[in-house]
Write an enzyme that holds these catalytic residues in place. Sequence first.
Site, PDB file in Angstrom:
ATOM      1  N   LYS A 129      68.428  90.812  23.068  1.00  0.00           N
ATOM      2  CA  LYS A 129      67.153  91.350  22.561  1.00  0.00           C
ATOM      3  C   LYS A 129      67.398  91.946  21.177  1.00  0.00           C
ATOM      4  CE  LYS A 129      63.329  94.412  23.994  1.00  0.00           C
ATOM      5  NZ  LYS A 129      62.910  95.456  24.962  1.00  0.00           N
ATOM      6  N   SER A 132      58.092  94.724  26.425  1.00  0.00           N
ATOM      7  CA  SER A 132      58.425  94.279  25.093  1.00  0.00           C
ATOM      8  C   SER A 132      59.457  93.152  25.060  1.00  0.00           C
ATOM      9  CB  SER A 132      58.965  95.460  24.290  1.00  0.00           C
ATOM     10  OG  SER A 132      60.197  95.908  24.839  1.00  0.00           O
ATOM     11  N   SER A 159      59.938  97.162  30.191  1.00  0.00           N
ATOM     12  CA  SER A 159      60.124  96.070  29.224  1.00  0.00           C
ATOM     13  C   SER A 159      61.127  95.004  29.625  1.00  0.00           C
ATOM     14  CB  SER A 159      60.521  96.641  27.859  1.00  0.00           C
ATOM     15  OG  SER A 159      59.410  97.258  27.265  1.00  0.00           O
TER      16      SER A 159
END
Lengths: 98, 504, 514
Positions: free
Chosen positions: C87, C162, C186
């Site tokens: 990420k 996210s 997330s």
Amino acid sequence: MSAISREDVAHLAHLAHIEMSDAELDKMTGELGVIVQAIASVSEAASADVPATTHPIALTNVFREDVVGETLTAEEALMNAPDSVDTRFRVPAILDGE
Amino acid sequence: MTSHIDELVDFDVALEKYDPVLGFEVHVELNTKTKMFSAAPNVFGDTPNTNVTPVCLGLPGVLPVVNKTAVEYAIMIGLALNCKIAERCGFARKNYFYPDTPKNFQTSQYDDPIAYDGWIDIELEDGEVFRVEIERAHMEEDAGKLTHMGGSTGRIQGADYSLVDYNRSGVPLVEIVTKTIEGAGKRAPELAKAYVAAIREIVKALDVSDAKMERGNVRCDANVSLMLKGAEKFGTRTETKNVNSLRAVEHAVRFEIERHAAVLNSGAAIVQETRHWHEDTRTTTSGRPKSDADDYRYFPEPDLVPVVTTLEWIEELRSRLPEPPAERRKRLQADWGYSDAEFRDVVNAGITEQIEETIAAGTTAAVARKWWMGEIARLANAADKDVIDLGVTPATIVELNSLIEAKKINDKIARQVLEYVVGGEGTPSEIVEKRSLAVVNDDSALGAAVDDAIAAMPDVVEKIKAGKMAAIGALMGPVMKATRGQADAGRVRELVLEKLGLAG
Amino acid sequence: MNEIIRLSATELAAKLRAGEITSVAAVQAHLDRIAEVDGGEHGVHAFLHVNTEEALAVAAEVDAIRAAGGAEAEALHPFAGVPIAIKDLIVTKGQPTTAASKMLEGWMSPYDATVIEKIRAAKLPMLGKTNLDEFAMGSSTEHSAYGATRNPWDLNRIPGGSGGGSAAAVAAFEAPLALGTDTGGSIRQPGAVTGTVGVKPTYGGVSRYGAIAMASSLDQIGPVTRTVLDSAYLHELIGGHDAADSTSLNEPVPALIAAAETGASGDMTGVRVGVIKELQGEGYEAGVQARFDESLEALRAAGAEIVEVSCPNFKYALGAYYLISTSEVSSNLAKFDGVRFGTRVLPTEGPLTIERVMGATRAAGFGEEVKRRIILGTYALSAGYYDAYYGSAQKVRTLIQRDFEAAFEHADVLISPTCPTVAFELGSKVDDPLAMYLNDIATIPANMAGIPGITIPGGLSEGLPVGIQFLAPAREDARLYRAGAALEKLLEDKWGGRLLDQAPELSAATGGVA
Ligand SMILES: [Mg+2]
Ligand SMILES: [Zn+2]
């Protein structure tokens, strides 16, 4: 719970160092009003005798021994600098005549 | 609104009408090996931005870790200031934007300082003891260093741009905050200076700080307000920031008292604001007004966990404390054999440690006092500086004294040498060498001068031979002239007698 | 589709160790897949940066070590050579890190996050950096400054957020493993809506050093995978104490792989599973509720004791979460000011002072959602409001912890749908912050309390994945793997394979769905 005014938002934007146009301030004032309304119940949820939890897992006394470790080189420190002179960061004038 | 007052009210006149109320925030930089929250070296004066880790620069993703030694030093300071030590305390974020503050918040302590509710006794020049109460001593981190370029003389006003060095960013600080100090009256400026001197002395004795004010190791913010005599409510205060020498503290407090009195006498109100101290003009000027813009939005630092102190830990730290200053003074005075007045002068000049080190390095107590309280104090006074800021070290005095004892120089020349040391010309030996200041007692050079004088003044020689020894003085003039004043007078006398066959 | 990319990480690792495939071939297969489905107007757009050269170099190094054999080969991590996606909130040397913000466009970290150091040490080739909502603020990955990620199940839908990039990359077979971060869900919410597995470890179980902070007291890095066992391996790899993170737990990582292997038998005898009354029913789509009920039935049939627990204070969790997280956000994001790194924007008019440069930089560098949260957080912390907002929210946190404590007296693990709906359509909620926030209603309580949570695929509703969440007490992450692996086994037996086997084929030629 008092409503958020446009002046409040302008002040908050100033504190947060985010320049905002009049249109942005208007939009933000509306959105914030709705959000604050929605979360207002939080302030009445807990009675005075409930302690606050600042950290989800309670640890204490986490220390580092006073021993020098690895540092960045000046080159590494400045490699992302938007502006620099020699090994120092350069910024525009700090204040407009304090 | 702020009223601009150029005139000041005379200090004594001001004090007839008003009582000053003081408060001090003293920041002490700790001399730990590493910074408060990162393993970067805590070192003064290296190439900018080389003593930094990602943490010191506040790079994305970094996290702080507390330096245990810094916590221990903070506790030791608290103990030395007779404070209570918090059983549990934490760190908080103080949020404000400034380019020397890499995260745009300072990690500090807020409502739970590690040390609180203490006191310290300050001995004033007349021997009276004044107790200053300590509200708190808390841990925090220093900011980076800004250098303002362009505009006038490195001031922030009118600068074109600024350069930032984060080497100092994250250096551990302990901020010591007093409670409001009332009742100092006319001695407010003197008390201010003595208080900061006492803090300096304590942290130096604890060996938790280098305590060099000229390097910013100890920095004072002085709060001053005036209240009409007999009034019950405090007046509005101003906070003069970063007053960084003992005499500046004294002067700043005096100036603010005189300025406040003038503003109040004119019927205007004091604006609560921070003020900047200007050493060159010995005045303060208005900084930023304290307003709701100063909303620091403190909240508990989620990246750091609370500090819990145990009794054992505190007692272990207490055992590391040096003897209390008052007892130490008693001992030193006895050891050195100074009179009460002599000793108080030394304490008030803030040079106890200098004298102690000078004696430890090999001079007598009398010699140490003679130089520090004599010529050095005179030079400091002339330069309008604190004695300790003059650049004279105990080593200077020891060296100077050994030059005198070896008869390389006399007292008069030694005083000159000291002036050159203060002027930055080097060590006493280097100066004596460079400037050829050594007393001439080399017999061949001296002998030649004496021969010349004898040959030039037959009448004087006759008088001497006739037993009028005082006439030797007349030969001295030409000899001194020939050796540019560096002849050893005793040796000249011996040579004259020798050469005239009168030596016994 | 190349078979290599359909393997789970554990399966791929076994083939690498057995010498049946080389790591270079495995990495190349994934790079090819990324090239095929990630780009273009209708691509998945899971990646913000593809790390081709370095990934292949690490793979080649692993292959060389394995080929040489001996002690060095023996000492390799079991997952050495298995590629992973990161990420783009986690800082990496040698690859850009943007947090999906214009603020960090072009920024190169001079240091590695602790989890990255561990991944390098274990020699997992990093395929690149995945998309997210800017600074991890959002539930749809639409708030990325570099364009939204699409859900591989339906390219017109959100992949969650996210961490939509990491979840989509794993769901689209662009990577077998990924790292995510979970502040309010997330990792788990994207996992739920993409049919993948995601774990939020106990707070402090994985070092946060080098994860760009959103809300420090809530953030946690965790694994994103296609199977529970893969997550267990990755979790054990990245977990453990880190002296650089003061909130890191100073205790060994629990035996997660063993727990997952135990769970894989499908036997739940003696395990008490608590159904959280408040996290179901009203507000939960019928299809989601149906899959949830079926999961409960499967667990009951496998011997689990299903009990109902009540967490009455959860109704305040969302509000308290937004107060705490935005407060911390307002402070954590203050460092993005154009002084030391990142974008600097000069004001277009008026005096050029650093104050104004900061103001202009933050105005131009941050997107709307980030600004909204910074302003809300600034408000919650400001003088006069602190007690009512931030202070009260911290008290609610205590109440939520108490709710969990009480619930765990009756249950070993708790269970709920991971989120109330399946993936919604791109653009449908982006202008309605409150509706977006509601997506995290079931995931937020775990972050507030610091406890661990896992989402596993629970079936489909109208052709889109539904996630099932397990929660366990702090430090009891192993229970998640036990229960998660069991339910995974029970459901896969029912489906006759993995849920992702039912996902539509993706191809570049058809602009996405084949
Ligand atoms: Mg202060
Ligand atoms: Zn301070």
